[in-house]
Design an enzyme around this catalytic site. Sequence first.
Site, mmCIF file in Angstrom:
data_model
loop_
_atom_site.group_PDB
_atom_site.id
_atom_site.type_symbol
_atom_site.label_atom_id
_atom_site.label_comp_id
_atom_site.label_asym_id
_atom_site.label_seq_id
_atom_site.Cartn_x
_atom_site.Cartn_y
_atom_site.Cartn_z
ATOM 1 N N ARG A 69 31.255 42.242 47.862
ATOM 2 C CA ARG A 69 31.298 41.867 46.434
ATOM 3 C C ARG A 69 29.924 41.759 45.791
ATOM 4 O O ARG A 69 29.829 41.468 44.607
ATOM 5 C CB ARG A 69 32.056 40.543 46.216
ATOM 6 C CG ARG A 69 33.477 40.544 46.730
ATOM 7 C CD ARG A 69 34.323 41.593 46.058
ATOM 8 N NE ARG A 69 35.754 41.409 46.342
ATOM 9 C CZ ARG A 69 36.663 42.334 46.143
ATOM 10 N NH1 ARG A 69 36.326 43.524 45.680
ATOM 11 N NH2 ARG A 69 37.928 42.102 46.410
ATOM 12 N N ASP A 310 39.767 45.537 56.140
ATOM 13 C CA ASP A 310 39.909 45.830 54.700
ATOM 14 C C ASP A 310 39.636 44.562 53.893
ATOM 15 O O ASP A 310 40.395 44.189 52.992
ATOM 16 C CB ASP A 310 41.304 46.395 54.390
ATOM 17 C CG ASP A 310 41.382 46.973 52.973
ATOM 18 O OD1 ASP A 310 40.312 47.192 52.381
ATOM 19 O OD2 ASP A 310 42.494 47.180 52.480
ATOM 20 N N HIS A 314 38.571 37.284 47.103
ATOM 21 C CA HIS A 314 38.796 37.075 45.670
ATOM 22 C C HIS A 314 38.631 35.602 45.313
ATOM 23 O O HIS A 314 38.885 34.719 46.135
ATOM 24 C CB HIS A 314 40.226 37.467 45.284
ATOM 25 C CG HIS A 314 40.442 38.940 45.192
ATOM 26 N ND1 HIS A 314 39.820 39.724 44.248
ATOM 27 C CD2 HIS A 314 41.210 39.778 45.933
ATOM 28 C CE1 HIS A 314 40.214 40.983 44.405
ATOM 29 N NE2 HIS A 314 41.049 41.050 45.425
#
Lengths: 429, 320
Positions: A69, A310, A314
């Site tokens: 991120r 994967d 969030h």
Amino acid sequence: MAEQMNIHIRGGRIIDPANRVDSIEDLFVSQGKIVASGKAPAGFTADKTIEAENQIVCPGLVDLSVRMREPGQEYKATLKSESAAAAAGGITTCCCPPDTSPIIDTPAMASMLTQRAAEIGLTQLLPIGALTTGLEGETLSDMFALHQAGCVAFCNAERPITNTIIMRRAMEYAASFDLLVMLRANDPWLSDEGCMHEGEISTRLGLAGIPEAAETIIIARDLALIEQTGVRAHFARISSARSVDLIVQARERGLNVSADVAIHHLHLTDYDIGKFNTFCRVTPPLRTERDKDRLREAVASGQIQAICSDHQPHEKDAKLAAFSDAEPGISGLETLLPLGLKLVDEGVLDINTLIASLSSSPARLLGIEAGSLGTGNRADICIFDPDVEWLLDNTKLLSKGHNTPFKHWPLKGRVTSTLHAGKIVYSDS
Amino acid sequence: MSRNLQYTDSGKLHHFLSIEGLRKETLEQILITADKFTQFGQRDIKKLPLLRGFTVVNLFFENSSRTRTTFEIAAKRLSADVINLNPTTSSTSKGETLLDTVNILEAMHTDLFVLRHAKSGVAELIAQHVPDHVHIINAGDGQHAHPTQAMLDMFTIRQYKGPFHELRVAIVGDILHSRVARSQIHALNSLGVHEIRVIAPNSLLPAQVERLGVHVYSDLQQGLDGVDVVMMLRLQKERMSKAYIPSEQEYFNLYGLTSESLAAAADDAIVMHPGPINRGLEISSEVADGPHSVILPQVTNGIAVRMAVMAMILGGDNNG
């Protein structure tokens, strides 16, 4: 300096698929490298001894798809937080897809990321370069320069390349330099606004479905182009039984193709979405029991070479939304190994195959120095207790993303220490 | 699987989110309770004090006139205070603000939200996040469910056709995009009708729809053969542009309900439609306004059924 420490890992069961080792032996680390197994080299004095009795000592894990991120979405997670999470998960190599912001389509971005991760020093970051500039699917990125800047493979992240001539030329160009192309097969028209597997459950929930054909059509298309161009290609995160069949047939024809699967596709199906559980919103979508079984079988038999996390951390709000609006992905670094061990526990595959698909096999696909405990290799080592039973508390994850559908799952097996380049980057004590 | 939020631990109806997951007895009790309210609606004084002091918020993120109005009338007849809110969907496309909206209203001590949203699952999402004293009635979420519509349809069927177990029911039209059809199918199955048929071209059928317990027909005449109830669905005009069907004309020719096509059904068949009607697209005016049509009684029944659901949720001693 911690890097200079001599470390003696005592009494563990060493599983090192790259060197076909599975035996109880000591391991010796010095100057960031593995210097011996079995007996200490002459003059070795341990600064630190790790007691590994009843534990498994394996190569540090190599994860083919990790979203850090950073840069661009630091509100979700940072290189620092996710590096710590990787270390806690025994993962010493993280491959990062190029859909950061800015996108990894310049050598400067690639080296900047690698360097920043190296400064943090908890895990190795390997960038995956953008296959096309800006991931737009229109012009080719400077693949060779990106390769020189450290990109281990090339992909277009979640953005499908719909123009087949662009895809063909990207493959041709990559093949010229023997670069690995990673493909996430998804037909954007068939998946359209779909947010889960198309089938009985999507019908019941009134959610737009993503048919299996959205994946298989593109795999079939890309296989034809792979055959024509001779590129080294890897299908990332396949989700259906028929996808496995297509890839297996292609390998039988002699094509140089491989595949990976995300660990959650080996444990969950569309049924787990239940009443709109947004933590189960992932791309590609969770499919049926039959697909899950076939994917498991394919990992066990080596038809699928690698398992990845994967990892997609969030913030809370990303999942507090209508199912179709929720952002896809699971925070997976810290559950990759335990969920893999669950497969071993369930008799799906043996421990050696699991460790190979988490370390030596992905390392071999990438052609990198990792995934091996051979003497002289960089000391990237994962040590775990295979028997400890625990419940996953997602709020205790080191990743900034606490988004996981495996909350409260009983798990067995947990990392106790991780070494990266000879340095202890994680220890549970 | 998550727990069933629709009942309290003691089995009382707590939220009304979808027909799927409700017991048959609950559906039957809704019909019985609505019966009482229907009789009451025919009197001169239409107000009952059952929900005096309760605040009902009609929270419609998606436009609706009919459903919102009947909910409003239903709540007012039960003496509740009613507030209508139509937040624009654009300002609440993120779950954060969606829940914010609810939190703010909840802080004003509201008791019941009647909620409509364009996205499937929003009623369930909100129900998961409100405190125990706040109740949710789903007035339509995306393509998922519209349970009060299904119950007013059941009420109307029972009113005109009697017991469910002998009946053959056909649902005609855009099943794929219809939350009404999904809720109807669950309700009809739960109440034990003899047969449910869905009639549509394959491009308007959701995947594996037969697993919901229906027989699939692509031919209108065959599908209507001998049925006692014909439930028409609204076809959105934008379906043509996305290639679900070729043209209005072809659709009407093949699936439009006309006197000729209706002749295949039982002589005393009833024709239903959740509205608003596209005359000349899915149904001819002749049928919509004809003797088989119970489209207007459906609307009237909507009030009694919504009163019943509200009374069962907020009322004292209903053990759904």
